[in-house]
Design an enzyme around this catalytic site. Structure first.
Site, PDB file in Angstrom:
ATOM      1  N   SER A  11      27.162  10.201  98.831  1.00  0.00           N
ATOM      2  CA  SER A  11      25.772  10.336  98.390  1.00  0.00           C
ATOM      3  C   SER A  11      24.806   9.604  99.315  1.00  0.00           C
ATOM      4  O   SER A  11      25.192   8.708 100.069  1.00  0.00           O
ATOM      5  CB  SER A  11      25.605   9.767  96.980  1.00  0.00           C
ATOM      6  OG  SER A  11      26.620  10.235  96.136  1.00  0.00           O
TER       7      SER A  11
HETATM    8  N1  SAH Z   1      30.605   8.512  94.648  1.00  0.00           N
HETATM    9  C1  SAH Z   1      31.021   9.148  95.877  1.00  0.00           C
HETATM   10  C2  SAH Z   1      30.418  10.505  96.105  1.00  0.00           C
HETATM   11  C3  SAH Z   1      30.864  11.457  95.074  1.00  0.00           C
HETATM   12  S1  SAH Z   1      30.925  13.160  95.533  1.00  0.00           S
HETATM   13  C4  SAH Z   1      30.784   8.250  97.078  1.00  0.00           C
HETATM   14  O1  SAH Z   1      30.267   7.136  96.925  1.00  0.00           O
HETATM   15  O2  SAH Z   1      31.150   8.645  98.185  1.00  0.00           O
HETATM   16  C5  SAH Z   1      31.566  13.730  94.010  1.00  0.00           C
HETATM   17  C6  SAH Z   1      33.056  13.504  93.825  1.00  0.00           C
HETATM   18  O3  SAH Z   1      33.373  13.922  92.509  1.00  0.00           O
HETATM   19  C7  SAH Z   1      33.915  14.352  94.771  1.00  0.00           C
HETATM   20  O4  SAH Z   1      34.741  13.529  95.536  1.00  0.00           O
HETATM   21  C8  SAH Z   1      34.702  15.241  93.821  1.00  0.00           C
HETATM   22  O5  SAH Z   1      36.043  15.464  94.246  1.00  0.00           O
HETATM   23  C9  SAH Z   1      34.687  14.425  92.529  1.00  0.00           C
HETATM   24  N2  SAH Z   1      34.941  15.202  91.323  1.00  0.00           N
HETATM   25  C10 SAH Z   1      34.467  16.427  90.977  1.00  0.00           C
HETATM   26  N3  SAH Z   1      34.955  16.776  89.786  1.00  0.00           N
HETATM   27  C11 SAH Z   1      35.763  15.780  89.352  1.00  0.00           C
HETATM   28  C12 SAH Z   1      36.550  15.566  88.185  1.00  0.00           C
HETATM   29  N4  SAH Z   1      36.643  16.454  87.202  1.00  0.00           N
HETATM   30  N5  SAH Z   1      37.236  14.410  88.089  1.00  0.00           N
HETATM   31  C13 SAH Z   1      37.183  13.481  89.068  1.00  0.00           C
HETATM   32  N6  SAH Z   1      36.457  13.618  90.188  1.00  0.00           N
HETATM   33  C14 SAH Z   1      35.746  14.759  90.338  1.00  0.00           C
END
Ligand code: SAH
Length: 224
Positions: free
Chosen positions: A72
């Site tokens: 992000s």
């Molecule tokens: N917080 C992260 C960015 C998140 S991007 C950082 O600091 O880099 C969103 C993430 O959510 C992705 O890696 C994706 O794989 C995860 N995601 C999506 N659906 C999910 C689910 N049902 N359970 C766990 N993770 C999930």
């Protein structure tokens, strides 16, 4: 001065300037809580971005990471962290480990952080960075975060960094009385709303904070 000494000085000056610009971008987007700014000053975002994008780690923009996901934008990380109002004794659950950057920032402020992602590879790589940083209070796990983490629940704070159409029921159930959850809600290919849900004495209270754009919360585990 030796040539190496001069090069070291140039490097130190460059890093100091990058840090100043990074913090300025955070402040100008409304990240004003000094504890959050200090936490973000301590965690080097450059360690969480790999390959060709690493050079842009100190710019205020989202960047691609493995498994087709994104790290992000720093100012959004700051605003979400600020909106959580974390206390030093809090246990925090993050859904969506991604690069691990947001979890490392949370770990500066909370007693304990659990972070989950549906991609094993992201969890492994983030775990390696936490280890390198000596962050002993963060645990990354592979799981479908829509169900929360029943074994570690309840939580003081929950942060979801992927967008769902509605706040997932299990996450609401795993929030302690007085607990706060911050999450983007709305249709995945649109701009979503960042909301804050507080479990107050009268039940759940909802506040709308700002528009955001996140990758969708997807069911089940990834295949990598
Ligand atoms: N917080 C992260 C960015 C998140 S991007 C950082 O600091 O880099 C969103 C993430 O959510 C992705 O890696 C994706 O794989 C995860 N995601 C999506 N659906 C999910 C689910 N049902 N359970 C766990 N993770 C999930």
């Amino acid at each position: 001065m030796s040539e190496t000494g001069a090069r070291d000085d140039d490097h130190a000056a460059l890093m100091a300037e990058r840090k100043m610009r990074f913090l300025f971008a955070l402040r100008s987007h409304g990240v004003t809580d000094p504890r959050v700014l200090t936490a973000m000053e301590r965690v080097d975002r450059g360690l969480f971005v790999k390959g060709i994008f690493a050079e842009r780690a100190y710019e205020d923009m989202p960047l691609p990471i493995a498994c087709g996901q994104t790290i992000s934008q720093p100012s959004v990380v700051g605003l979400m962290t600020q909106a959580l109002r974390i206390g030093q004794r809090d246990t925090v659950l993050e859904i969506g480990t991604g690069s691990g950057y947001q979890a490392a920032v949370l770990a500066q402020l909370a007693r304990r952080v659990y972070t989950v992602d549906r991609w094993r590879r992201l969890v492994r790589e983030a775990g390696e960075v936490f280890h390198r940083l000596g962050l002993a209070n963060v645990t990354a796990m592979t799981a479908d975060g829509s169900f929360g983490l029943p074994d570690q629940a309840p939580f003081d704070r929950i942060l979801v960094t992927a967008a769902a159409e509605d706040p997932p029921g299990p996450l609401l159930q795993q929030l302690k009385p007085g607990g706060i959850m911050v999450l983007p809600v709305g249709q995945s290919d649109h701009v979503q709303k960042l909301i804050r849900v507080t479990r107050g004495e009268q039940g759940l209270e909802y506040e709308e904070l700002r528009p955001v754009r996140f990758v969708p919360l997807v069911e089940g585990l990834g295949n990598e």
